[in-house]
Motif scaffolding. Sequence first.
Motif, PDB file in Angstrom:
ATOM      1  N   PRO A 152       0.838  -1.213   0.000  1.00 44.02           N
ATOM      2  CA  PRO A 152       0.000   0.000   0.000  1.00 44.02           C
ATOM      3  C   PRO A 152       0.867   1.255   0.000  1.00 44.02           C
ATOM      4  N   SER A 153       0.280   2.326  -0.481  1.00 48.18           N
ATOM      5  CA  SER A 153       0.995   3.599  -0.563  1.00 48.18           C
ATOM      6  C   SER A 153       1.491   4.023   0.818  1.00 48.18           C
ATOM      7  N   GLY A 154       2.775   4.418   0.863  1.00 44.22           N
ATOM      8  CA  GLY A 154       3.347   4.869   2.116  1.00 44.22           C
ATOM      9  C   GLY A 154       4.124   3.798   2.852  1.00 44.22           C
ATOM     10  N   TYR A 155       4.073   2.548   2.383  1.00 45.25           N
ATOM     11  CA  TYR A 155       4.781   1.455   3.030  1.00 45.25           C
ATOM     12  C   TYR A 155       5.955   0.999   2.144  1.00 45.25           C
ATOM     13  N   GLN A 156       7.071   0.700   2.766  1.00 42.68           N
ATOM     14  CA  GLN A 156       8.263   0.268   2.053  1.00 42.68           C
ATOM     15  C   GLN A 156       8.733  -1.081   2.609  1.00 42.68           C
ATOM     16  N   ILE A 157       9.253  -1.916   1.711  1.00 42.55           N
ATOM     17  CA  ILE A 157       9.757  -3.225   2.110  1.00 42.55           C
ATOM     18  C   ILE A 157      11.186  -3.066   2.605  1.00 42.55           C
ATOM     19  N   ARG A 158      11.423  -3.450   3.840  1.00 44.70           N
ATOM     20  CA  ARG A 158      12.755  -3.365   4.424  1.00 44.70           C
ATOM     21  C   ARG A 158      13.545  -4.674   4.269  1.00 44.70           C
ATOM     22  N   LYS A 159      12.828  -5.812   4.275  1.00 40.33           N
ATOM     23  CA  LYS A 159      13.511  -7.097   4.183  1.00 40.33           C
ATOM     24  C   LYS A 159      12.599  -8.103   3.504  1.00 40.33           C
ATOM     25  N   VAL A 160      13.206  -8.940   2.594  1.00 40.62           N
ATOM     26  CA  VAL A 160      12.470 -10.012   1.903  1.00 40.62           C
ATOM     27  C   VAL A 160      12.980 -11.348   2.450  1.00 40.62           C
ATOM     28  N   HIS A 161      12.091 -12.150   2.992  1.00 41.72           N
ATOM     29  CA  HIS A 161      12.461 -13.440   3.577  1.00 41.72           C
ATOM     30  C   HIS A 161      12.377 -14.538   2.507  1.00 41.72           C
TER      31      HIS A 161
ATOM     32  N   LYS B 278       7.018  -0.073   8.775  1.00 37.66           N
ATOM     33  CA  LYS B 278       6.145   0.300   9.891  1.00 37.66           C
ATOM     34  C   LYS B 278       4.960  -0.649   9.920  1.00 37.66           C
ATOM     35  N   PRO B 279       4.241  -0.709  11.030  1.00 34.03           N
ATOM     36  CA  PRO B 279       3.118  -1.644  11.132  1.00 34.03           C
ATOM     37  C   PRO B 279       2.010  -1.347  10.137  1.00 34.03           C
ATOM     38  N   LEU B 280       1.426  -2.406   9.600  1.00 31.32           N
ATOM     39  CA  LEU B 280       0.320  -2.321   8.653  1.00 31.32           C
ATOM     40  C   LEU B 280      -0.910  -2.989   9.277  1.00 31.32           C
ATOM     41  N   THR B 281      -2.028  -2.305   9.209  1.00 39.38           N
ATOM     42  CA  THR B 281      -3.288  -2.882   9.693  1.00 39.38           C
ATOM     43  C   THR B 281      -3.954  -3.642   8.557  1.00 39.38           C
ATOM     44  N   PHE B 282      -4.248  -4.927   8.758  1.00 39.35           N
ATOM     45  CA  PHE B 282      -4.849  -5.743   7.704  1.00 39.35           C
ATOM     46  C   PHE B 282      -5.703  -6.827   8.338  1.00 39.35           C
TER      47      PHE B 282
ATOM     48  N   ARG C  22      -9.159 -12.266  11.088  1.00 38.07           N
ATOM     49  CA  ARG C  22      -8.924 -11.451  12.269  1.00 38.07           C
ATOM     50  C   ARG C  22      -8.103 -10.220  11.906  1.00 38.07           C
ATOM     51  N   THR C  23      -8.322  -9.140  12.673  1.00 38.45           N
ATOM     52  CA  THR C  23      -7.589  -7.899  12.433  1.00 38.45           C
ATOM     53  C   THR C  23      -6.191  -8.008  13.034  1.00 38.45           C
ATOM     54  N   ASN C  24      -5.212  -7.542  12.301  1.00 38.68           N
ATOM     55  CA  ASN C  24      -3.832  -7.564  12.766  1.00 38.68           C
ATOM     56  C   ASN C  24      -3.181  -6.227  12.452  1.00 38.68           C
ATOM     57  N   MET C  25      -2.183  -5.903  13.237  1.00 38.15           N
ATOM     58  CA  MET C  25      -1.386  -4.699  12.988  1.00 38.15           C
ATOM     59  C   MET C  25       0.069  -5.080  13.237  1.00 38.15           C
ATOM     60  N   SER C  26       0.835  -5.272  12.148  1.00 32.10           N
ATOM     61  CA  SER C  26       2.189  -5.780  12.279  1.00 32.10           C
ATOM     62  C   SER C  26       3.025  -5.286  11.109  1.00 32.10           C
ATOM     63  N   SER C  27       4.337  -5.171  11.349  1.00 27.50           N
ATOM     64  CA  SER C  27       5.258  -4.809  10.266  1.00 27.50           C
ATOM     65  C   SER C  27       5.718  -6.039   9.504  1.00 27.50           C
TER      66      SER C  27
ATOM     67  N   LEU D  72       0.642   6.034  10.709  1.00 26.64           N
ATOM     68  CA  LEU D  72       1.608   7.135  10.583  1.00 26.64           C
ATOM     69  C   LEU D  72       1.835   7.823  11.925  1.00 26.64           C
ATOM     70  N   HIS D  73       0.762   8.097  12.628  1.00 32.68           N
ATOM     71  CA  HIS D  73       0.885   8.780  13.926  1.00 32.68           C
ATOM     72  C   HIS D  73       1.660   7.906  14.923  1.00 32.68           C
ATOM     73  N   ARG D  74       1.438   6.630  14.865  1.00 29.50           N
ATOM     74  CA  ARG D  74       2.193   5.758  15.771  1.00 29.50           C
ATOM     75  C   ARG D  74       3.676   5.785  15.427  1.00 29.50           C
ATOM     76  N   SER D  75       3.991   5.770  14.145  1.00 33.67           N
ATOM     77  CA  SER D  75       5.399   5.826  13.749  1.00 33.67           C
ATOM     78  C   SER D  75       6.055   7.113  14.218  1.00 33.67           C
ATOM     79  N   VAL D  76       5.347   8.223  14.086  1.00 32.14           N
ATOM     80  CA  VAL D  76       5.895   9.507  14.549  1.00 32.14           C
ATOM     81  C   VAL D  76       6.104   9.481  16.054  1.00 32.14           C
TER      82      VAL D  76
END
Length: 961
Positions: free
Chosen positions: A10-19, A32-36, A43-48, A110-114
């Motif tokens: 999604p817009s605003g998210y960047q991949i830091r590591k590919v497993h 940063k954490p993504l809500t999905f 179930r709702t999750n919020m994780s990077s 975004l606010h959590r990251s800040v």
Amino acid sequence: MEGSMASRPPSGYQIRKVHPTLGELQRYTLNKPLTFRCSRCQRTNMSSSVVTIGGDWSRLLCGHCYGGSVGSGKSVAPKAKAAGTSARAQPETHRPASPLPRDMVWLAALHRSVAERKELSPSEQELYRRRAGEPSSIAAIRYAEGLLEIEVRIAELTGGRAAETLSRTRDELALRRVEASESFRASRRHVRGEHASADSRPESLPTQVVRDVAGSTFDAALAQVLRRRGLRLVDLDPPATDIWAWLRRHEKPVAPEVPAEVKRLRKLSQADFSREAVADVNRWQYDEALAHPAVAEQWAACADEILAETERAYRSLQADPSGGRGKEVATRLRRAGETHARASARCLEAQLMVEDLQVQAIRIHRARGMPKLRSDCLAEATRAVRKSDSELARQVDRAIEEHRRGCPQRRDCEGRAGCVSSIVEALRFRLAAVELPDNEPPAPNARPVEGVSSTELARCGHERVAFICPDLLKQVPTDLARVIGVVDLAYRGEGRFGFAWVTEYGELGTGAEHAINEHDAWLHATTRGVLDLGGDLSNVHIACRDERAASVVRCVVGARLVPDALGFPVSERTRDLLAALVARSGKTFVDADRCPGPHRGSTAAQRLATVVLEAGRETGGAQAVKSLADEISEDLRETAESRAQLPRLAEAGQWSPAGSKAGELRWTAAVGRAQINGGWCAIPAGMATPPAAGSRLRLAVHHPGHAERDGRAESDVLIRHVGGRRELHGVVWPPGLLPGTLVSFSWRPGGDAILAGTELLPRPERVDELTYRHRYDIRVVVRETAPGAEQGAGVPDLSDAGWVMRTLRKLGHLSPDGSAILAEKALVRNCRELGLPQSRVGRIHPAVEDLIRERRIGRVRGSLDRNGLPSYPPRAGESRVELLRYVPKVVSLAPHPDHRQEARSPRRDHWVDGFVRRLPAGAHASAEQIEAHREAIRAAEVVDRPLRDGFTYVRRHRRAR
């Protein structure tokens, strides 16, 4: 083909590591954490850390399902997936996992990251900057804060080490959310203030006065004016309710048709809408109809019910997580917490949207020229009322002229609510006094007759031996009026009367005069009682049995002038006495005693007045008056001393350990707020040769400071016998004396001077928010500086947390170190005793939890004895109970080298709740602060009570280091 199906994050998210890839599963670590929502367990999750299925970012797996699938080798396809529908039934890209708009979920991340001090990408920074200050962005902060609250609680239950870090992030988000909300509301208030000043067409003073005094007559005249102009009353002011519909009617471009579902929601009652909203925040699918601006006002109106319902489920799981074990508890707690977080965000967004709609309505209202039209209609209605009632017009002009002669703001009376209220009060009294009511009250001298049952005579429910009816005594606090007296008289038809006043402790006075009528006699006697009893030093509360006389005295003292028309003829001597009362404004309190049962004070004054009236006709009358006066005085004094109560902590003086020196008597007292404001101080009991009651002494109080700040106050004081002990009245305390400060006194018996002074501490100490440089009694400080103490008598205007702190500090059991404890189960009952409104009872326990989390109070295990007295630590043999404990924060400060700047203790940034503050004499609250106070009332942040003249509202603000 497969490459074309793969999508980007999604817009605003960047991949830091590919497993490493595992079949069709690909795991990534984002910046940063993504809500999905998990495609398998839903179930709702919020994780990077996210896992894609077949490279499709719209099909994501949570960590639990990913681990289970890898370990078992099972298919990871969604449970509800039907064969042959893989291409058509794919969910839309990154569908929100909660009933919140997609942008709000992203903004929350975004606010959590800040708050976590993480770096944002340029595109994220642009989105964060562009959406800052919008209602959805502020609500997103609240959503992120709520999700973190869940994580903190789960970490505490599972024993995780991240609880402290998460708590700091949550607190930072809370501060940012409050700061953003206050900034949003301040900008809207500024806009409203600008429009108010730009449209500044204040009603003329006669219009404001006539509108208040004429009442229904003015309303009828205004209705007639509006009918001629083809207007409605609601058109004169911006809308207060259903603002969206008003804006829709007045928008120039035709607004699109409202969906049918939105129309249905707008027709629901408040209870039905609350149920719909609660069901919505419990669902996974986002309902666009409930997010329509047309229902924002309904969300705001039902916010308390919605939040109470969602919070109840969440708090019950927090308090008792024993309904399951392990992951089951965490799942249930997370589900309830997410629901409450969504509800909080939706309600906050709606409240901010309503304020934005109000500003839009004000702009349109101004653009239509309605302020000028409103002023013209009110002026026309005023002219119609004045034309139809020439006497009212004459009285209005006269009252305005009298006020302007004595008002320092005579050129700006139109814009000052205090001036208008003062004129209206004087005018209403004058108009009410001109014409007597048809059903006059019983004659003032009417007394109960023989043969009437005792229950009828004592309808007040109090014993006859009481000096004055306790119900009447509640009208004025004894801290405010230390001297309480009763006036009575005996009247003859030819105008001659005798009067007497008595106090509970045997002080009395008599007199005989001629009056024009009986009301004039009561007014003369009451005024003489006030002047003789109070003089220029003491605050006095007088009770008489004539309502007209009491109302005249109250009017004169309140308006600080003697009106020409008082409603009944009075003698010139009475007018002279009333003129002398003007100088006692703020020191005189008069009430009419309507109690049917005779009490000791009124009976004694009536007996003495009758003898005074007959004394002029009989030989030896003066001796009879003196004998009866001595008898009554002795009887009242003995009864009062036998019923005297122990003095309160702030009133009880103590003899100094040194005792006497060279014949000097020494004592120490911790002065309270009532003593400082009322100008009095108690003398401890046990003095062998006390100063005689009624004598005058010279008091000098030395208040040492630093360098040039030494203070000394001298005053002539009067010795009075009040409350079973002697008191100094008319004390002038040095400026800057704080409640709880210890003052040492010394007096040589027979001397005419008392020396007093305070003693500097080795180092200044800060007790909560006050800095003490002189020795003090910590127990008195805790009691006298409780929240709301600076607001004087009556029910204080406090936040929920303020009510908890006030009750704990005022009614809690005090220890020598100043700590106060109170049984938690008795907190609400004690709050109600201090005046907490019933509507706010349900908000006390959440406030307690907030105070405990902020470490301002603590919850401890203590005990209660048979009398209900709490103890901490608990005592053996007593029942165990949960106690709330307050411990004052005392910090020793280092004085500045030059001793001129006040020492400051290090403290964290914190928020101060809004409160009502008294202004200096002659000052008035601005229109902006009055509007802010009204908003605080609508938000249930303060007591629903108009802002009195001479007071202002201080908004909630952040106090920095």
